[in-house]
Design a protein around this motif. Structure first.
Motif, PDB file in Angstrom:
ATOM      1  N   ASP A  80       0.832  -1.213   0.000  1.00 67.39           N
ATOM      2  CA  ASP A  80       0.000   0.000   0.000  1.00 67.39           C
ATOM      3  C   ASP A  80       0.862   1.256   0.000  1.00 67.39           C
ATOM      4  O   ASP A  80       0.557   2.240  -0.707  1.00 67.39           O
ATOM      5  N   TYR A  81       1.933   1.234   0.778  1.00 60.43           N
ATOM      6  CA  TYR A  81       2.783   2.427   0.873  1.00 60.43           C
ATOM      7  C   TYR A  81       3.541   2.658  -0.436  1.00 60.43           C
ATOM      8  O   TYR A  81       3.688   3.807  -0.902  1.00 60.43           O
ATOM      9  N   LYS A  82       3.999   1.567  -1.056  1.00 59.52           N
ATOM     10  CA  LYS A  82       4.689   1.701  -2.346  1.00 59.52           C
ATOM     11  C   LYS A  82       3.739   2.270  -3.419  1.00 59.52           C
ATOM     12  O   LYS A  82       4.103   3.163  -4.197  1.00 59.52           O
ATOM     13  N   ARG A  83       2.494   1.763  -3.431  1.00 64.62           N
ATOM     14  CA  ARG A  83       1.496   2.242  -4.384  1.00 64.62           C
ATOM     15  C   ARG A  83       1.150   3.715  -4.102  1.00 64.62           C
ATOM     16  O   ARG A  83       1.028   4.522  -5.037  1.00 64.62           O
ATOM     17  N   TYR A  88       1.361   9.494  -5.279  1.00 62.92           N
ATOM     18  CA  TYR A  88       1.699  10.844  -4.804  1.00 62.92           C
ATOM     19  C   TYR A  88       2.590  11.565  -5.825  1.00 62.92           C
ATOM     20  O   TYR A  88       2.435  12.768  -6.086  1.00 62.92           O
ATOM     21  N   LYS A  89       3.524  10.774  -6.436  1.00 66.58           N
ATOM     22  CA  LYS A  89       4.393  11.369  -7.470  1.00 66.58           C
ATOM     23  C   LYS A  89       3.585  11.835  -8.685  1.00 66.58           C
ATOM     24  O   LYS A  89       3.936  12.816  -9.331  1.00 66.58           O
ATOM     25  N   ASP A  90       2.496  11.070  -8.945  1.00 70.58           N
ATOM     26  CA  ASP A  90       1.632  11.442 -10.079  1.00 70.58           C
ATOM     27  C   ASP A  90       0.566  12.467  -9.691  1.00 70.58           C
ATOM     28  O   ASP A  90      -0.356  12.733 -10.477  1.00 70.58           O
ATOM     29  N   SER A  91       0.663  12.965  -8.459  1.00 70.57           N
ATOM     30  CA  SER A  91      -0.273  13.989  -7.932  1.00 70.57           C
ATOM     31  C   SER A  91      -1.702  13.464  -7.822  1.00 70.57           C
ATOM     32  O   SER A  91      -2.658  14.238  -7.821  1.00 70.57           O
ATOM     33  N   VAL A  92      -1.831  12.132  -7.706  1.00 68.63           N
ATOM     34  CA  VAL A  92      -3.167  11.551  -7.503  1.00 68.63           C
ATOM     35  C   VAL A  92      -3.484  11.505  -6.006  1.00 68.63           C
ATOM     36  O   VAL A  92      -4.616  11.781  -5.598  1.00 68.63           O
ATOM     37  N   GLU A  96      -1.258  14.099   2.779  1.00 67.75           N
ATOM     38  CA  GLU A  96      -1.915  13.516   3.963  1.00 67.75           C
ATOM     39  C   GLU A  96      -2.180  12.030   3.767  1.00 67.75           C
ATOM     40  O   GLU A  96      -1.948  11.220   4.652  1.00 67.75           O
ATOM     41  N   GLN A  97      -2.663  11.650   2.556  1.00 68.81           N
ATOM     42  CA  GLN A  97      -2.940  10.239   2.287  1.00 68.81           C
ATOM     43  C   GLN A  97      -1.657   9.417   2.317  1.00 68.81           C
ATOM     44  O   GLN A  97      -1.638   8.287   2.822  1.00 68.81           O
ATOM     45  N   LEU A  98      -0.562   9.973   1.787  1.00 70.58           N
ATOM     46  CA  LEU A  98       0.721   9.268   1.817  1.00 70.58           C
ATOM     47  C   LEU A  98       1.198   9.074   3.261  1.00 70.58           C
ATOM     48  O   LEU A  98       1.664   7.986   3.638  1.00 70.58           O
ATOM     49  N   GLN A  99       1.068  10.144   4.065  1.00 72.44           N
ATOM     50  CA  GLN A  99       1.503  10.060   5.463  1.00 72.44           C
ATOM     51  C   GLN A  99       0.651   9.071   6.258  1.00 72.44           C
ATOM     52  O   GLN A  99       1.169   8.333   7.109  1.00 72.44           O
TER      53      GLN A  99
END
Length: 313
Positions: A80-83, A88-92, A96-99
């Motif tokens: 999940d974290y890798k995805r 996040y890199k693609d600005s999707v 906050e969601q990444l954290q």
């Protein structure tokens, strides 16, 4: 007619006699950190063990299932974290969601650590050399977390054995830590063991009313059982002068108080004395007599201070 004798003087190391039971310096109840079904207990009552030896273990079916579950959970959060990182890199994904995904991964790792820690303590290993004094539980029993399984006594190189004795308040105040003693044990009646005062209790025992003192024993190759009865003679550090008189010179003895007659110029003087102890037909006098006194040792029952005496040899 009377017979007299000169008093004797002797410098003696005062000793304190006490009795008690053998124990060891450290006692403990071993148990599992988590609950479960006891799979194996590898030792029996009275059996000696070495430091690090496996003593008991729980059934690992449920424990292994929990470990596998936390492992699978951790792998899921890693994916999940890798995805989430890629999104996040693609600005999707927002920051906050990444954290939040990273927090879930950290929690999964800690859960796996906790499960591994509990699995490690589903086995009981000896923390020191010792022996099993009592098996509290048996194989197949369901036990809760922290329930005692084995009562053990530590014995490190045979020098952890103690004799716990009770003293009076005066005796307790008279002894010091490090003071030497001689001990005899009922199980070894022909041997005398060296000992020294290892620990003094700072409070009276509520049940016995005495002050507990622990003597560390030097046992050489002997290994007594815990609970064996022993007697100790604790030697005082300083010697004390005593006057010694024959037992038959005492009159009107009451406890540690008594009287003797002292011969003076064809008369007798009734002298009060304080008794320290009796030994066979001798009496050790703490105070009341001088080294030059001549004491009456015969016909004392017929004398008073008005009697005229004749000393016979």
């Amino acid at each position: 007619p009377i017979k007299t004798a000169s008093v004797q003087s002797l410098a003696l190391n005062n000793t304190i006699s006490a009795s008690g039971l053998v124990t060891t310096e450290n006692q403990a109840n071993y148990g599992f950190k988590i609950g479960g079904i006891i799979s194996r207990i590898y030792v029996e009552e009275g059996q000696f063990f070495k430091k690090g030896q496996l003593l008991a273990s729980l059934d690992e079916t449920e424990i292994n299932a929990g470990l596998n579950q936390t492992d699978l959970n951790l792998k899921k959060y890693e994916r999940d974290y890798k995805r989430a990182g890629n999104l996040y890199k693609d600005s999707v994904y927002t920051l906050e969601q990444l954290q939040n995904t990273k927090t879930g991964l950290d929690i999964a790792r800690k859960q796996k650590d906790a499960a591994a820690f509990n699995a490690r303590y589903s086995k009981i290993y000896a923390a020191a050399d010792g022996y099993v004094s009592k098996k509290i539980a048996s194989e197949g029993e369901v036990v809760g977390a922290g329930s005692p399984i084995l009562a053990i006594n530590e014995t490190s190189q045979n020098n952890n054995y103690l004799l716990k004795v009770g003293l009076t308040d005066k005796e307790w105040a008279a002894v010091k830590v490090g003071q030497k003693a001689a001990v005899t044990l009922d199980g070894y009646p022909d041997e005398k063991f060296g000992a020294f005062i290892f620990r003094k209790s700072q409070a009276a025992d509520a049940a016995l009313g005495s002050f507990q003192v622990e003597l560390k024993l030097s046992l050489k190759k002997s290994r007594p059982a815990v609970g064996m009865f022993g007697k100790a003679e604790i030697k005082a550090e300083q010697s004390e002068d005593f006057i010694i008189i024959p037992y038959n010179s005492l009159i009107e003895a009451d406890g540690n108080k008594a009287f003797v007659f002292i011969a003076e110029n064809n008369k007798v003087k009734r002298q009060p004395v304080t008794i320290n102890k009796f030994e066979n037909n001798k009496v050790f006098i703490k105070e009341g007599l001088q080294r030059t006194d001549q004491i009456v040792i015969s016909n004392s029952a017929y004398l008073n201070e008005q009697s005229t005496i004749k000393i016979i040899k």
